[in-house]
Design an enzyme around this catalytic site. Sequence first.
Site, PDB file in Angstrom:
ATOM      1  N   ARG A  49      -2.377  -8.784 -20.810  1.00 53.74           N
ATOM      2  CA  ARG A  49      -3.245  -8.400 -21.932  1.00 53.74           C
ATOM      3  C   ARG A  49      -2.520  -7.458 -22.893  1.00 53.74           C
ATOM      4  O   ARG A  49      -2.968  -7.232 -24.010  1.00 53.74           O
ATOM      5  CB  ARG A  49      -4.550  -7.800 -21.454  1.00 53.74           C
ATOM      6  CG  ARG A  49      -4.433  -6.475 -20.750  1.00 53.74           C
ATOM      7  CD  ARG A  49      -5.753  -6.040 -20.169  1.00 53.74           C
ATOM      8  NE  ARG A  49      -6.752  -5.802 -21.195  1.00 53.74           N
ATOM      9  CZ  ARG A  49      -6.818  -4.680 -21.943  1.00 53.74           C
ATOM     10  NH1 ARG A  49      -5.895  -3.739 -21.782  1.00 53.74           N
ATOM     11  NH2 ARG A  49      -7.775  -4.522 -22.846  1.00 53.74           N
TER      12      ARG A  49
ATOM     13  N   ASP B 213      -9.904   0.912 -24.838  1.00 52.84           N
ATOM     14  CA  ASP B 213     -10.482   0.766 -23.498  1.00 52.84           C
ATOM     15  C   ASP B 213     -10.162   2.000 -22.653  1.00 52.84           C
ATOM     16  O   ASP B 213      -9.235   2.733 -22.959  1.00 52.84           O
ATOM     17  CB  ASP B 213      -9.871  -0.470 -22.795  1.00 52.84           C
ATOM     18  CG  ASP B 213     -10.391  -1.758 -23.428  1.00 52.84           C
ATOM     19  OD1 ASP B 213     -11.307  -1.641 -24.270  1.00 52.84           O
ATOM     20  OD2 ASP B 213      -9.882  -2.833 -23.108  1.00 52.84           O
TER      21      ASP B 213
ATOM     22  N   PRO C 190       0.822  -1.212   0.000  1.00 50.75           N
ATOM     23  CA  PRO C 190       0.000   0.000   0.000  1.00 50.75           C
ATOM     24  C   PRO C 190       0.856   1.262   0.000  1.00 50.75           C
ATOM     25  O   PRO C 190       0.364   2.349  -0.271  1.00 50.75           O
ATOM     26  CB  PRO C 190      -0.816  -0.135   1.286  1.00 50.75           C
ATOM     27  CG  PRO C 190      -0.089  -1.123   2.131  1.00 50.75           C
ATOM     28  CD  PRO C 190       0.641  -2.018   1.195  1.00 50.75           C
TER      29      PRO C 190
ATOM     30  N   GLU D 203       2.482  -7.441   8.253  1.00 51.85           N
ATOM     31  CA  GLU D 203       2.756  -5.998   8.186  1.00 51.85           C
ATOM     32  C   GLU D 203       3.708  -5.682   7.036  1.00 51.85           C
ATOM     33  O   GLU D 203       4.136  -4.538   6.880  1.00 51.85           O
ATOM     34  CB  GLU D 203       3.359  -5.522   9.512  1.00 51.85           C
ATOM     35  CG  GLU D 203       2.407  -5.668  10.695  1.00 51.85           C
ATOM     36  CD  GLU D 203       1.048  -5.075  10.393  1.00 51.85           C
ATOM     37  OE1 GLU D 203       0.043  -5.801  10.560  1.00 51.85           O
ATOM     38  OE2 GLU D 203       0.986  -3.913   9.958  1.00 51.85           O
TER      39      GLU D 203
HETATM   40  N1  LIG Z   1      -2.767  -3.772   1.285  1.00 47.33           N
HETATM   41  C1  LIG Z   1      -1.702  -4.578   0.917  1.00 47.33           C
HETATM   42  C2  LIG Z   1      -1.174  -5.533   1.808  1.00 47.33           C
HETATM   43  C3  LIG Z   1      -0.107  -6.347   1.409  1.00 47.33           C
HETATM   44  C4  LIG Z   1       0.415  -6.217   0.131  1.00 47.33           C
HETATM   45  C5  LIG Z   1      -0.100  -5.281  -0.759  1.00 47.33           C
HETATM   46  C6  LIG Z   1      -1.154  -4.454  -0.377  1.00 47.33           C
HETATM   47  C7  LIG Z   1      -1.675  -3.455  -1.345  1.00 47.33           C
HETATM   48  C8  LIG Z   1      -1.229  -3.259  -2.638  1.00 47.33           C
HETATM   49  N2  LIG Z   1      -1.977  -2.263  -3.160  1.00 47.33           N
HETATM   50  C9  LIG Z   1      -2.828  -1.850  -2.236  1.00 47.33           C
HETATM   51  O1  LIG Z   1      -2.661  -2.591  -1.090  1.00 47.33           O
END
Ligand SMILES: Nc1ccccc1-c1cnco1
Length: 242
Positions: A154, A169, A85, A112
């Site tokens: 794709r 698209d 994230p 984590e």
């Molecule tokens: N929330 C997460 C938890 C672990 C690995 C990736 C994510 C992630 C990737 N993109 C948004 O969240």
Amino acid sequence: MRIDVITLFPEYLDPLRASLVGRAQQDGRFALAVHDLRQFATDRHRTVDDSPYGGGAGMVMRADVWGRALDAVAGPDTVLVVPTPAGERLDQTLAAELAGAQHLVFACGRYEGIDQRVADVAAETMAVREISIGDYVLAGGEVAVLVMVEAVARLLPGVLGNPESAVTDSFGAGSPGLLEHPQYTRPPVYRGRPIPAVLTSGDHAAVARWQRDESLRRTARRRPDLLAVLDADTLDEADVAV
Ligand SMILES: Nc1ccccc1-c1cnco1
């Protein structure tokens, strides 16, 4: 292209054997291998995580275990993708960049996250991209990998039946920053609703204008942030009241 995925839950990646992505593998457009991270844990309990230095809730995935996994799977020509994230945001431009790589290794973190030294040490010998698919919390990186592999696959030569789709698209190369216009097909009337008359007028210029206007109108309503990056000429072309 070769894609390797390292994960504690290999079965999470089974959907990549289906549909368009599965067929692309069968057609040899790219090779996919999924590896169980736990095979690289060396202690009796196959430990892959530990408490975070500095305290805090949850567990962090150990660098030594990940280091052995990457030694086995990655090399100097690898682009290591770490879903997180805290990463740069995935968009069609980044997907196209990843589609140009010869070898992608996806490191699926859980808990984590992964000890930061894994990405830092890898970056000494290969390209490393820490990538987010959006501002929400997932339990791990596997779902993000499903999204990224499909977005990349794709775009590979020979994968799409209609290569035009990769252009028309939403976010395609042909309309960067515009959402796709509404689509319609038979029946001509559905529960009392006809399709827009212009689409059966036979006037191709009018259809193209309608599609463009609908893309701009939809983008203005749903993603005004995208309009901000469109150039003035594009906006001037439109005669839509949004
Ligand atoms: N929330 C997460 C938890 C672990 C690995 C990736 C994510 C992630 C990737 N993109 C948004 O969240």
